[in-house]
Design a protein around this motif. Structure first.
Motif, PDB file in Angstrom:
ATOM      1  N   MET A   1       0.433  -1.360   0.018  1.00 49.36           N
ATOM      2  CA  MET A   1       0.242   0.000  -0.166  1.00 49.36           C
ATOM      3  C   MET A   1       0.628   1.486   0.187  1.00 49.36           C
ATOM      4  SD  MET A   1      -3.444   1.087   2.253  1.00 49.36           S
ATOM      5  CE  MET A   1      -2.886   0.799   3.819  1.00 49.36           C
ATOM      6  N   LYS A   2       0.559   2.249  -0.705  1.00 53.76           N
ATOM      7  CA  LYS A   2       1.456   3.133  -1.552  1.00 53.76           C
ATOM      8  C   LYS A   2       0.451   4.479  -0.239  1.00 53.76           C
ATOM      9  CE  LYS A   2       2.026   6.304  -4.221  1.00 53.76           C
ATOM     10  NZ  LYS A   2       1.991   6.587  -5.771  1.00 53.76           N
ATOM     11  N   ILE A   3       1.268   5.078   0.409  1.00 54.45           N
ATOM     12  CA  ILE A   3       0.173   5.987   1.249  1.00 54.45           C
ATOM     13  C   ILE A   3       0.632   7.509   0.440  1.00 54.45           C
ATOM     14  CG2 ILE A   3      -0.554   7.774   3.066  1.00 54.45           C
ATOM     15  CD1 ILE A   3      -1.024   4.785   4.541  1.00 54.45           C
ATOM     16  N   ALA A   4       0.605   8.340   0.096  1.00 50.59           N
ATOM     17  CA  ALA A   4       1.388   9.879  -0.588  1.00 50.59           C
ATOM     18  C   ALA A   4       0.939  10.817   0.176  1.00 50.59           C
ATOM     19  CB  ALA A   4       1.233   9.606  -2.294  1.00 50.59           C
ATOM     20  N   VAL A   5       1.470  11.586   0.585  1.00 54.50           N
ATOM     21  CA  VAL A   5       0.775  12.827   1.362  1.00 54.50           C
ATOM     22  C   VAL A   5       2.176  14.053   1.306  1.00 54.50           C
ATOM     23  CG1 VAL A   5       0.408  13.919   3.274  1.00 54.50           C
ATOM     24  CG2 VAL A   5       0.149  11.524   2.979  1.00 54.50           C
ATOM     25  N   ASN A   6       1.159  15.206   0.072  1.00 55.63           N
ATOM     26  CA  ASN A   6       2.190  16.705   0.277  1.00 55.63           C
ATOM     27  C   ASN A   6       1.380  17.622   0.716  1.00 55.63           C
ATOM     28  OD1 ASN A   6       3.296  14.950  -2.034  1.00 55.63           O
ATOM     29  ND2 ASN A   6       2.179  16.808  -3.606  1.00 55.63           N
ATOM     30  N   ALA A   7       2.387  18.182   1.851  1.00 52.27           N
ATOM     31  CA  ALA A   7       1.423  18.841   2.479  1.00 52.27           C
ATOM     32  C   ALA A   7       3.113  19.983   3.062  1.00 52.27           C
ATOM     33  CB  ALA A   7       1.022  18.222   3.996  1.00 52.27           C
ATOM     34  N   GLU A   8       2.657  21.641   3.033  1.00 53.29           N
ATOM     35  CA  GLU A   8       3.454  22.590   3.867  1.00 53.29           C
ATOM     36  C   GLU A   8       4.831  21.661   2.763  1.00 53.29           C
ATOM     37  OE1 GLU A   8       3.177  22.462   7.855  1.00 53.29           O
ATOM     38  OE2 GLU A   8       1.046  22.770   8.078  1.00 53.29           O
ATOM     39  N   GLY A   9       5.267  21.620   1.966  1.00 56.09           N
ATOM     40  CA  GLY A   9       6.546  22.040   1.441  1.00 56.09           C
ATOM     41  C   GLY A   9       6.978  20.427   1.220  1.00 56.09           C
ATOM     42  N   HIS A  10       6.328  19.623   2.596  1.00 59.57           N
ATOM     43  CA  HIS A  10       7.045  18.554   2.330  1.00 59.57           C
ATOM     44  C   HIS A  10       5.989  17.478   1.705  1.00 59.57           C
ATOM     45  CE1 HIS A  10       9.003  20.099   6.038  1.00 59.57           C
ATOM     46  NE2 HIS A  10       7.455  20.069   6.890  1.00 59.57           N
ATOM     47  N   LYS A  11       7.262  16.018   1.100  1.00 58.89           N
ATOM     48  CA  LYS A  11       6.568  15.597   0.297  1.00 58.89           C
ATOM     49  C   LYS A  11       7.151  14.322   0.949  1.00 58.89           C
ATOM     50  CE  LYS A  11       7.042  16.714  -4.432  1.00 58.89           C
ATOM     51  NZ  LYS A  11       7.171  16.695  -5.695  1.00 58.89           N
ATOM     52  N   ILE A  12       5.723  13.235   1.461  1.00 60.88           N
ATOM     53  CA  ILE A  12       5.830  12.500   1.848  1.00 60.88           C
ATOM     54  C   ILE A  12       5.205  10.412   1.803  1.00 60.88           C
ATOM     55  CG2 ILE A  12       5.779  11.000   4.676  1.00 60.88           C
ATOM     56  CD1 ILE A  12       4.898  13.719   5.427  1.00 60.88           C
ATOM     57  N   ARG A  13       6.087   9.834   1.106  1.00 61.43           N
ATOM     58  CA  ARG A  13       5.762   8.854   0.593  1.00 61.43           C
ATOM     59  C   ARG A  13       5.939   7.278   1.885  1.00 61.43           C
ATOM     60  NH1 ARG A  13       3.802  11.666  -1.745  1.00 61.43           N
ATOM     61  NH2 ARG A  13       4.578  12.355  -4.078  1.00 61.43           N
ATOM     62  N   LEU A  14       5.246   7.018   2.445  1.00 66.30           N
ATOM     63  CA  LEU A  14       5.490   5.614   2.659  1.00 66.30           C
ATOM     64  C   LEU A  14       4.546   3.851   1.802  1.00 66.30           C
ATOM     65  CD1 LEU A  14       2.756   6.636   5.775  1.00 66.30           C
ATOM     66  CD2 LEU A  14       5.568   6.651   5.633  1.00 66.30           C
ATOM     67  N   TYR A  15       5.338   3.230   2.218  1.00 68.26           N
ATOM     68  CA  TYR A  15       5.320   2.198   1.033  1.00 68.26           C
ATOM     69  C   TYR A  15       5.450   1.117   2.527  1.00 68.26           C
ATOM     70  CZ  TYR A  15       6.882   5.218  -2.546  1.00 68.26           C
ATOM     71  OH  TYR A  15       6.627   6.067  -3.277  1.00 68.26           O
ATOM     72  N   LEU A  16       3.981   1.006   2.536  1.00 65.02           N
ATOM     73  CA  LEU A  16       3.585  -0.543   3.343  1.00 65.02           C
ATOM     74  C   LEU A  16       2.974  -1.913   3.143  1.00 65.02           C
ATOM     75  CD1 LEU A  16       2.105   1.868   5.776  1.00 65.02           C
ATOM     76  CD2 LEU A  16       3.877   1.278   5.710  1.00 65.02           C
ATOM     77  N   PRO A  17       3.509  -2.762   3.622  1.00 62.39           N
ATOM     78  CA  PRO A  17       3.441  -4.096   3.560  1.00 62.39           C
ATOM     79  C   PRO A  17       1.970  -3.634   3.534  1.00 62.39           C
ATOM     80  CG  PRO A  17       4.953  -4.020   4.777  1.00 62.39           C
ATOM     81  CD  PRO A  17       4.703  -2.894   4.119  1.00 62.39           C
ATOM     82  N   LEU A  18       0.453  -4.417   2.979  1.00 67.69           N
ATOM     83  CA  LEU A  18      -0.457  -4.855   3.411  1.00 67.69           C
ATOM     84  C   LEU A  18      -0.410  -5.897   4.001  1.00 67.69           C
ATOM     85  CD1 LEU A  18      -3.243  -2.729   3.150  1.00 67.69           C
ATOM     86  CD2 LEU A  18      -4.363  -4.513   1.424  1.00 67.69           C
TER      87      LEU A  18
END
Lengths: 78, 164
Positions: A1-18
């Protein structure tokens, strides 16, 4: 599962096994800090069904939210 | 306002969780070509429409802006709920966009669990609190497919709900 968040100039990408175990573990820890976090007992059956769905039907973008006011972008891909 | 083919490709690609490069690889074109299509700087070659629609899990008609399928009624016996998706699109007046693609089978589990359902309904500022998911499921099990709801509120928000 990929969770992508772009907020306040930050880019966060989490790649988690489901993984049921991982979700249960994560939720247990999170519940120590907030009772708003759902009980793993409620979420685990959903994770199992999502895994089944992905196996059968392939990748899917579950949620995509673009907030124009603060530019926040959240995407959850199964 | 009708969507352009570029917007439709971009939207469908995101729904499938594909990058431009991944889509390009499937179609044996360059990532730049896909990028140009999505920016409406060029259009896909006619020979690519069928494989493109297939890769994006849609139809050529929908790619060409004929809109998502209208509401139809099918034999409930033939409906495979384990493959179906509930799609909720919200475009707010302020420009916010919310896209939710929810497997119907997961929704069925949710409706059986009040606590979890309440959690979902209160999410994102309670955006979904007025959607009666039980009624939607009832329609789906009766074989109603396609666009179920389209609302343009007086505030300028647009909400659409499909099952496909």
């Amino acid at each position: 599962m990929k969770i992508a968040v772009n907020a306040e100039g930050h880019k966060i990408r989490l790649y988690l096994p489901l993984s049921v175990g991982l979700v249960r573990f994560g939720l247990r820890i999170a519940r120590r800090y907030s009772d708003q976090v759902p009980d793993p007992k409620l979420i685990v059956p959903l994770i199992k069904e999502l895994k089944r769905w992905k196996r059968k039907n392939g990748k899917i973008t579950l949620v995509e939210v673009e907030d124009q006011k603060d530019g926040t972008f959240v995407q959850i891909v199964l | 306002m009708e969507k352009t083919i570029g917007q439709i490709i971009k939207e469908k690609r995101a729904e499938k969780g594909l990058t431009q490069e991944q889509l390009a690889e499937i179609l044996h074109v360059t990532g730049q070509a896909v990028s140009k299509w999505e920016r409406d700087e060029s259009v896909p070659d006619v020979t690519l429409l069928k494989p493109l629609a297939k890769a994006l899990g849609t139809t050529v008609g929908e790619l060409l802006g004929e809109g998502t399928m209208e509401t139809t009624r099918v034999d409930p016996e033939t409906v495979d709920l384990s493959k179906m998706l509930l799609k909720i699109h919200v475009d707010s007046k302020g420009g916010d966009k919310v896209r939710v693609n929810f497997p119907v089978s997961v929704l069925m589990m949710l409706t059986e669990n009040e606590e979890l359902m309440n959690m979902i309904l209160s999410g994102k500022g309670g955006m979904f609190k007025n959607i009666d998911f039980n009624q939607i499921l009832k329609l789906v099990t009766l074989g109603v497919m396609g666009k179920l709801v389209e609302v343009e509120s007086a505030d300028g928000d647009v909400v659409g709900i499909w099952v496909e």
